[in-house]
Design an enzyme around this catalytic site. Structure first.
Site, PDB file in Angstrom:
ATOM      1  N   ARG A 170       0.820  -1.228   0.000  1.00 38.62           N
ATOM      2  CA  ARG A 170       0.000   0.000   0.000  1.00 38.62           C
ATOM      3  C   ARG A 170       0.849   1.270   0.000  1.00 38.62           C
ATOM      4  O   ARG A 170       0.424   2.294  -0.535  1.00 38.62           O
ATOM      5  CB  ARG A 170      -0.945  -0.010   1.216  1.00 38.62           C
ATOM      6  CG  ARG A 170      -2.002   1.107   1.202  1.00 38.62           C
ATOM      7  CD  ARG A 170      -3.002   0.909   2.324  1.00 38.62           C
ATOM      8  NE  ARG A 170      -4.086   1.877   2.268  1.00 38.62           N
ATOM      9  CZ  ARG A 170      -4.239   2.877   3.131  1.00 38.62           C
ATOM     10  NH1 ARG A 170      -3.367   3.052   4.128  1.00 38.62           N
ATOM     11  NH2 ARG A 170      -5.258   3.714   3.028  1.00 38.62           N
TER      12      ARG A 170
ATOM     13  N   ILE B  63      -7.037   7.749  -0.872  1.00 40.13           N
ATOM     14  CA  ILE B  63      -6.940   6.300  -0.956  1.00 40.13           C
ATOM     15  C   ILE B  63      -7.794   5.782   0.194  1.00 40.13           C
ATOM     16  O   ILE B  63      -7.643   6.212   1.340  1.00 40.13           O
ATOM     17  CB  ILE B  63      -5.479   5.812  -0.850  1.00 40.13           C
ATOM     18  CG1 ILE B  63      -5.404   4.279  -0.915  1.00 40.13           C
ATOM     19  CG2 ILE B  63      -4.800   6.337   0.395  1.00 40.13           C
ATOM     20  CD1 ILE B  63      -3.967   3.747  -0.982  1.00 40.13           C
ATOM     21  N   SER B  64      -8.728   4.929  -0.126  1.00 38.25           N
ATOM     22  CA  SER B  64      -9.720   4.512   0.865  1.00 38.25           C
ATOM     23  C   SER B  64      -9.082   3.783   2.042  1.00 38.25           C
ATOM     24  O   SER B  64      -8.012   3.179   1.933  1.00 38.25           O
ATOM     25  CB  SER B  64     -10.769   3.594   0.231  1.00 38.25           C
ATOM     26  OG  SER B  64     -11.574   4.304  -0.680  1.00 38.25           O
ATOM     27  N   GLN B  65      -9.767   3.846   3.164  1.00 37.64           N
ATOM     28  CA  GLN B  65      -9.399   3.075   4.350  1.00 37.64           C
ATOM     29  C   GLN B  65      -9.331   1.600   3.957  1.00 37.64           C
ATOM     30  O   GLN B  65     -10.219   1.088   3.273  1.00 37.64           O
ATOM     31  CB  GLN B  65     -10.451   3.290   5.420  1.00 37.64           C
ATOM     32  CG  GLN B  65     -10.249   2.522   6.699  1.00 37.64           C
ATOM     33  CD  GLN B  65     -11.401   2.753   7.674  1.00 37.64           C
ATOM     34  OE1 GLN B  65     -12.301   3.542   7.410  1.00 37.64           O
ATOM     35  NE2 GLN B  65     -11.367   2.058   8.799  1.00 37.64           N
ATOM     36  N   PRO B  66      -8.285   0.868   4.340  1.00 40.78           N
ATOM     37  CA  PRO B  66      -8.173  -0.544   3.970  1.00 40.78           C
ATOM     38  C   PRO B  66      -9.403  -1.381   4.310  1.00 40.78           C
ATOM     39  O   PRO B  66      -9.784  -2.268   3.536  1.00 40.78           O
ATOM     40  CB  PRO B  66      -6.930  -1.004   4.745  1.00 40.78           C
ATOM     41  CG  PRO B  66      -6.086   0.222   4.818  1.00 40.78           C
ATOM     42  CD  PRO B  66      -7.063   1.348   5.022  1.00 40.78           C
TER      43      PRO B  66
END
Length: 250
Positions: free
Chosen positions: A73, A99-102
């Site tokens: 990431r 970038i979205s939260q995992p």
């Protein structure tokens, strides 16, 4: 002054060491950046820890967890933020996008219930991280991004890491009609209403996962195409995404 003569055995040892180094580098799944604060070995360990934490938070699809554990990431964010790469939180990537939260990436991926070789359309390439996760899951990825700069950066990052999804610069609301129909569609920004053109690009029996709603918050929604004209909807929790916008931009 007379030059020193190197012993043949010394030269052989050097040649052997160089050969081993080249072989090991060529076998790495991901190429290590020339300048990085995080080594590839460290990043994979951190990605594995991240996957384990997502499992504790309720993600149960092992294929999703394995994909998360395999994707570096930190490569998808600015170097100044890399120390936060494996924390379960969204991070800025420019153009007022994130970038979205995992957990969100894993949750949406799990809702898709992907099968190998399925044809998947992603709306909102962003950093390319979600596309990488989808590639790791063995599906045929098509992804569209409205910001040209993000599109080009994501393409460079993904290709550098060995991922080669089908990437497009364009309006997500239009989808990719020339490549339809799709088994699954994933929207990574929030429309206020379900985009009708995207519904029509679903295969019968396919479904779409999207955060539906306004700027105050959205409901994660699954839209299934039951027949040519019939669709069903189900809701799967509250989330906050950046709004989905029409058109393109630099």
């Amino acid at each position: 002054m007379k030059p020193k003569t190197k012993h043949p055995l010394f030269l052989i040892v050097i040649a052997f060491c160089c050969t081993v180094s080249i072989t090991c580098a060529s076998n790495n799944k991901y190429k290590q950046p020339k300048k990085s604060d995080i080594t590839m070995q460290d990043s994979l360990k951190e990605a594995q820890k991240l996957a384990q934490s997502l499992k504790r938070k309720g993600i149960s699809d092992e294929r999703v967890l394995t994909a998360i554990a395999n994707v570096p990431r930190h490569e998808f964010i600015d170097k100044s933020l890399r120390e936060h790469a494996y924390i379960d939180r969204p991070l800025p990537i420019g153009k007022d996008q994130t970038i979205s939260q995992p957990f969100t990436v894993a949750y949406q991926s799990e809702l898709l219930q992907l099968k190998p070789s399925e044809k998947v359309l992603e709306i909102g390439t962003g950093s390319g991280y979600q596309a990488a996760v989808l590639c790791e899951m063995g599906v045929d990825v098509y992804s569209i991004e409205r910001f040209q700069e993000l599109h080009l950066t994501a393409k460079e990052t993904l290709n550098k890491l060995g991922y080669h999804p089908n990437l497009f610069f364009g309006d997500g609301y239009e989808g990719l009609p020339d490549h339809a129909p799709f088994d699954k569609i994933l929207i990574t920004a929030a429309p206020k209403e379900i985009p009708q053109k995207l519904k029509q690009q679903l295969k019968i029996g396919g479904w779409m996962v999207l955060p539906l709603g306004g700027s105050q918050g959205q409901k994660m929604t699954v839209v299934k195409r039951v027949s040519k004209d019939k669709f069903t909807e189900s809701v799967h929790g509250d989330f906050i995404f950046v709004p989905m916008k029409e058109g393109t931009a630099e």
